[in-house]
Design an enzyme around this catalytic site. Structure first.
Site, PDB file in Angstrom:
ATOM      1  N   ALA A  67       0.991  -1.238  -0.129  1.00 53.72           N
ATOM      2  CA  ALA A  67      -0.191  -0.005  -0.047  1.00 53.72           C
ATOM      3  C   ALA A  67       1.075   1.324   0.054  1.00 53.72           C
ATOM      4  CB  ALA A  67      -1.073  -0.116   1.288  1.00 53.72           C
ATOM      5  N   GLY A 110       0.446  -5.147   0.956  1.00 54.72           N
ATOM      6  CA  GLY A 110      -0.368  -5.074   0.049  1.00 54.72           C
ATOM      7  C   GLY A 110      -0.324  -5.935  -1.285  1.00 54.72           C
ATOM      8  N   GLU A 113      -0.602  -9.346  -0.496  1.00 52.28           N
ATOM      9  CA  GLU A 113      -2.038  -9.565  -0.322  1.00 52.28           C
ATOM     10  C   GLU A 113      -2.828  -9.795  -1.902  1.00 52.28           C
ATOM     11  OE1 GLU A 113      -1.957  -6.644   2.793  1.00 52.28           O
ATOM     12  OE2 GLU A 113      -2.524  -7.951   4.089  1.00 52.28           O
ATOM     13  N   GLU A 133       4.961  -5.047   6.855  1.00 44.61           N
ATOM     14  CA  GLU A 133       4.196  -4.035   7.687  1.00 44.61           C
ATOM     15  C   GLU A 133       4.742  -4.028   9.100  1.00 44.61           C
ATOM     16  OE1 GLU A 133       2.746  -6.526   6.018  1.00 44.61           O
ATOM     17  OE2 GLU A 133       1.109  -5.605   4.726  1.00 44.61           O
TER      18      GLU A 133
HETATM   19  C1  HXC Z   1       5.057   4.360  -1.207  1.00 42.74           C
HETATM   20  C2  HXC Z   1       6.962   3.411  -1.951  1.00 42.74           C
HETATM   21  C3  HXC Z   1       6.693   2.115  -1.455  1.00 42.74           C
HETATM   22  C4  HXC Z   1       5.261   2.043  -0.884  1.00 42.74           C
HETATM   23  C5  HXC Z   1       8.162   1.953  -2.547  1.00 42.74           C
HETATM   24  N1  HXC Z   1       7.984   3.094  -2.698  1.00 42.74           N
HETATM   25  N2  HXC Z   1       7.542   1.176  -1.830  1.00 42.74           N
HETATM   26  N3  HXC Z   1       6.184   4.554  -1.977  1.00 42.74           N
HETATM   27  N4  HXC Z   1       4.385   3.153  -0.515  1.00 42.74           N
HETATM   28  N5  HXC Z   1       5.064   0.799  -0.402  1.00 42.74           N
HETATM   29  C6  HXC Z   1       8.887   4.374  -3.199  1.00 42.74           C
HETATM   30  C7  HXC Z   1      10.078   4.659  -2.695  1.00 42.74           C
HETATM   31  O1  HXC Z   1       9.697   5.603  -1.623  1.00 42.74           O
HETATM   32  C8  HXC Z   1      10.825   5.027  -3.529  1.00 42.74           C
HETATM   33  O2  HXC Z   1      10.314   6.547  -3.881  1.00 42.74           O
HETATM   34  C9  HXC Z   1      10.646   4.321  -4.860  1.00 42.74           C
HETATM   35  O3  HXC Z   1       9.389   3.939  -4.645  1.00 42.74           O
HETATM   36  C10 HXC Z   1      11.645   3.333  -5.251  1.00 42.74           C
HETATM   37  O4  HXC Z   1      11.739   2.651  -3.811  1.00 42.74           O
HETATM   38  P1  HXC Z   1      13.308   2.389  -3.282  1.00 42.74           P
HETATM   39  O5  HXC Z   1      13.141   2.485  -1.712  1.00 42.74           O
HETATM   40  O6  HXC Z   1      14.123   3.555  -3.505  1.00 42.74           O
HETATM   41  O7  HXC Z   1      13.807   1.328  -3.656  1.00 42.74           O
HETATM   42  P2  HXC Z   1      14.650   0.205  -3.287  1.00 42.74           P
HETATM   43  O8  HXC Z   1      15.901   0.683  -2.375  1.00 42.74           O
HETATM   44  O9  HXC Z   1      14.994  -1.064  -4.411  1.00 42.74           O
HETATM   45  O10 HXC Z   1      13.807  -0.784  -2.122  1.00 42.74           O
HETATM   46  C11 HXC Z   1      12.783  -1.395  -2.406  1.00 42.74           C
HETATM   47  C12 HXC Z   1      11.963  -1.855  -1.359  1.00 42.74           C
HETATM   48  C13 HXC Z   1      11.508  -0.748  -0.623  1.00 42.74           C
HETATM   49  C14 HXC Z   1      12.603  -2.993  -0.434  1.00 42.74           C
HETATM   50  C15 HXC Z   1      10.524  -2.527  -1.865  1.00 42.74           C
HETATM   51  O11 HXC Z   1      11.028   0.365  -1.392  1.00 42.74           O
HETATM   52  C16 HXC Z   1      10.566  -0.991   0.674  1.00 42.74           C
HETATM   53  O12 HXC Z   1      10.581  -1.267   1.715  1.00 42.74           O
HETATM   54  N6  HXC Z   1       9.132  -0.393   0.532  1.00 42.74           N
HETATM   55  C17 HXC Z   1       8.294  -0.549   1.370  1.00 42.74           C
HETATM   56  C18 HXC Z   1       7.797  -1.996   1.479  1.00 42.74           C
HETATM   57  C19 HXC Z   1       6.482  -2.072   2.394  1.00 42.74           C
HETATM   58  O13 HXC Z   1       6.726  -1.763   3.808  1.00 42.74           O
HETATM   59  N7  HXC Z   1       5.347  -2.444   2.118  1.00 42.74           N
HETATM   60  C20 HXC Z   1       4.158  -2.616   2.955  1.00 42.74           C
HETATM   61  C21 HXC Z   1       3.447  -1.216   2.951  1.00 42.74           C
HETATM   62  S1  HXC Z   1       2.104  -1.188   4.129  1.00 42.74           S
HETATM   63  P3  HXC Z   1      11.311   7.858  -4.326  1.00 42.74           P
HETATM   64  O14 HXC Z   1      10.407   8.939  -4.463  1.00 42.74           O
HETATM   65  O15 HXC Z   1      12.051   7.700  -2.867  1.00 42.74           O
HETATM   66  O16 HXC Z   1      12.228   7.544  -5.468  1.00 42.74           O
HETATM   67  C22 HXC Z   1       0.930  -2.261   3.411  1.00 42.74           C
HETATM   68  C23 HXC Z   1      -0.274  -2.488   4.200  1.00 42.74           C
HETATM   69  C24 HXC Z   1      -1.173  -2.996   3.093  1.00 42.74           C
HETATM   70  O17 HXC Z   1       0.952  -2.818   2.379  1.00 42.74           O
HETATM   71  C25 HXC Z   1      -2.641  -2.734   4.107  1.00 42.74           C
HETATM   72  C26 HXC Z   1      -3.816  -3.107   3.391  1.00 42.74           C
HETATM   73  C27 HXC Z   1      -4.084  -2.278   2.240  1.00 42.74           C
END
Ligand code: HXC
Length: 259
Positions: A67, A110, A113, A133
């Site tokens: 998400a 997400g 999911e 998460e």
């Molecule tokens: C918003 C995101 C994002 C996310 C990545 N980006 N994941 N933006 N929400 N979930 C953005 C980054 O901010 C970045 O933007 C760009 O995408 C590239 O990501 P990087 O981090 O620079 O890439 P990398 O170093 O290769 O790392 C990849 C990654 C990391 C390991 C996937 O991005 C990461 O940990 N993302 C979050 C994963 C996460 O926690 N997901 C769960 C979310 S909560 P900029 O602008 O800086 O270039 C969830 C709850 C669901 O899903 C509930 C129900 C809907």
């Protein structure tokens, strides 16, 4: 079908539609707009008689990294409740036609999911699955704790959900989360091959078969728990329960009568 965050090809192949998540710079982070577009497109494809199977994909680097954290970060509990994003997820779950996820790169939070909302998951060797998460102070909200646990079992689901660690496509295959792993250049082809095979069957039989598999999947645990609980209560109507428990307390061997 013109959208901002997704691309849809209803005639990708005979009877097969393709829906591609298309926020590549953000690793296909699932913002509310994108989720609404998926819901809308699936609704249309579900009613299109020329479509029998839907492939859902992202790009080689990311299926979806979860998400959109930036969209959620400032929200409070009541904001989240009012946004009611899960009605969208529920609508996706109710799609009657089979959906095949063709996954490469990150399928996290997400994103993982969303894969689990699909019926079949084909992954590239580079795919990574996870529920991270916990690392951002929350927990899965779109069914992750339930569907992942049913797919991989309690202890592995606990490990993924409590540590936030990712698993490789090979591990996901071994753990029963996905159907197949293929080289990265083949994951979409492989999904298409499976889609064509399913599209060659009777669409009504496919639809009812999907519905039936989901019925077992959806209701099993809760019904099983209620069933177990009723039986547990029932045992307190037996003499053997009294005998067994009293024997324990009195430190003697129980003599059960079967009553
Ligand atoms: C918003 C995101 C994002 C996310 C990545 N980006 N994941 N933006 N929400 N979930 C953005 C980054 O901010 C970045 O933007 C760009 O995408 C590239 O990501 P990087 O981090 O620079 O890439 P990398 O170093 O290769 O790392 C990849 C990654 C990391 C390991 C996937 O991005 C990461 O940990 N993302 C979050 C994963 C996460 O926690 N997901 C769960 C979310 S909560 P900029 O602008 O800086 O270039 C969830 C709850 C669901 O899903 C509930 C129900 C809907």
């Amino acid at each position: 079908m013109d959208y901002e965050f997704i691309q849809v090809e209803p005639r990708f192949a005979p009877f097969v539609a393709l829906l591609r998540l298309n926020r590549p710079k953000e690793l296909n982070a699932l913002n509310l707009g994108l989720m609404g577009e998926i819901r809308d497109a699936l609704g249309i494809l579900d009613n299109d008689e020329e479509v029998r199977v839907i492939i859902l994909t992202g790009n080689d680097r990311a299926f979806a990294a979860g998400a959109d954290i930036k969209q959620m970060a400032g929200k409070g509990a009541i904001d989240m409740l009012k946004i009611d994003q899960f009605s969208t997820w529920d609508a996706i779950r109710k799609t009657k036609k089979p959906i095949i996820a063709a996954v490469s790169g990150f399928a996290l939070g997400g994103g993982c999911e969303l894969c689990m909302h699909c019926d079949i998951i084909i992954a590239s060797e580079t795919a990574q699955f996870g529920q991270p998460e916990i690392n951002i102070g929350v927990m899965p909200g779109a069914g992750g704790t339930q569907r992942l646990t049913r797919a991989v079992g309690k202890v592995k689901a606990m490990e993924m959900v409590l540590t936030g660690s990712f698993i490789s496509a090979q591990e996901a295959l071994q753990w029963g989360l996905i159907n197949k792993v293929v080289p990265v250049e083949l994951y979409l082809d492989e999904a298409l091959k499976m889609a064509v095979e399913i599209a060659s069957k009777s669409p009504i039989a496919v639809q009812l078969a999907k519905e039936s598999v989901l019925k077992s999947f959806d209701s099993h645990l809760q019904e099983g728990l209620y069933f177990e609980r009723k039986n547990f209560y029932m045992l307190f109507a037996t003499e053997d329960q009294k005998e067994g428990m009293n024997a324990f307390i009195e430190k003697r061997k129980a003599a059960f009568s079967g009553k």
